[in-house]
Design a protein around this motif. Structure first.
Motif, mmCIF file in Angstrom:
data_model
loop_
_atom_site.group_PDB
_atom_site.id
_atom_site.type_symbol
_atom_site.label_atom_id
_atom_site.label_comp_id
_atom_site.label_asym_id
_atom_site.label_seq_id
_atom_site.Cartn_x
_atom_site.Cartn_y
_atom_site.Cartn_z
ATOM 1 N N ALA A 74 0.742 -1.239 -0.113
ATOM 2 C CA ALA A 74 0.014 0.006 -0.175
ATOM 3 C C ALA A 74 0.796 1.258 0.036
ATOM 4 O O ALA A 74 1.673 1.358 1.003
ATOM 5 N N GLY A 75 0.552 2.274 -0.712
ATOM 6 C CA GLY A 75 1.249 3.475 -1.059
ATOM 7 C C GLY A 75 2.474 3.385 -1.799
ATOM 8 O O GLY A 75 3.359 4.325 -1.935
ATOM 9 N N TYR A 76 2.737 2.274 -2.312
ATOM 10 C CA TYR A 76 3.934 2.386 -3.284
ATOM 11 C C TYR A 76 3.337 2.433 -4.671
ATOM 12 O O TYR A 76 2.382 2.192 -4.994
ATOM 13 N N ARG A 77 4.535 3.236 -5.469
ATOM 14 C CA ARG A 77 3.970 3.378 -6.795
ATOM 15 C C ARG A 77 4.709 2.167 -7.343
ATOM 16 O O ARG A 77 5.543 1.412 -7.338
ATOM 17 N N MET A 78 3.461 1.669 -8.411
ATOM 18 C CA MET A 78 3.888 0.318 -9.133
ATOM 19 C C MET A 78 3.040 0.729 -10.681
ATOM 20 O O MET A 78 2.201 1.363 -10.956
ATOM 21 N N THR A 79 3.435 -0.443 -11.476
ATOM 22 C CA THR A 79 3.018 -0.458 -12.651
ATOM 23 C C THR A 79 2.559 -2.212 -12.904
ATOM 24 O O THR A 79 2.948 -2.941 -12.114
#
Length: 177
Positions: free
Chosen positions: A97-102
């Motif tokens: 949660a809160g991590y930048r991801m693709t």
């Protein structure tokens, strides 16, 4: 291999590599026999396996949570961020949660022959779970997101760029020691 996985010359190159490592591929180890501390990087490839199996696999989830918390590089490609849904913090919250991801976008999933069989879409589920999802402006273009020690690649064309970034960062860290 899917036609969306890359150019014909690249598919031939990958096929030749896979043929060369058949011995290793025929003798996989169970995830519960893997100690992630034995590796500099943990990498999960894509495909629908992460969405069908690893997204609910507690062994895989614990491994991913452990690597994320360790600070060592964790790389997830295409559908592989789905495996992160099985990860839990000790308090039950989602460690990503809160991590930048693709990961594979909703539009790209529609190009995939298996996409219409999916009961959920990765882009939607990452957003709903609390990841800060982003994607390339155009589908099927390489796109990589790095947030702390988490490396994610959007789709198969992102694999080379993702690998280059992880290797460069690991080499830079090793050189700094």
């Amino acid at each position: 291999m899917s036609k969306t996985a890359g150019w014909p010359w690249k598919l031939r190159e990958v096929a030749a590599y896979l043929k060369a490592i058949q011995g290793e591929l025929r003798s996989p180890r169970s995830l519960d026999a893997i100690d992630p501390d034995d590796f500099d990087v943990v990498f999960y490839p894509g495909g629908h396996g992460p969405m069908e199996d690893l997204a609910v696999d507690p062994v895989s989830g614990a491994l991913l949570a452990r690597v994320l918390a360790s600070g060592r590089p964790l790389a997830l490609l295409c559908h592989a961020p789905a495996a992160a849904f099985a990860a839990k913090n000790p308090d039950g919250s989602w460690p990503f949660a809160g991590y930048r991801m693709t990961g594979l976008s909703n539009l790209e999933e529609k190009f995939n022959s298996f996409g219409r069989k999916a009961i959920w879409l990765l882009e939607d589920r990452l957003r709903e779970s609390g990841a800060e999802y982003s994607k390339a402006r155009l589908p099927l273009r390489p796109y990589v997101v790095v947030d702390r020690n988490l490396y994610t690649g959007q789709n198969p064309p992102s694999s080379e760029r993702l690998a280059q970034r992880v290797v460069a960062d690991v080499e830079a860290t090793a050189g700094a020691r």
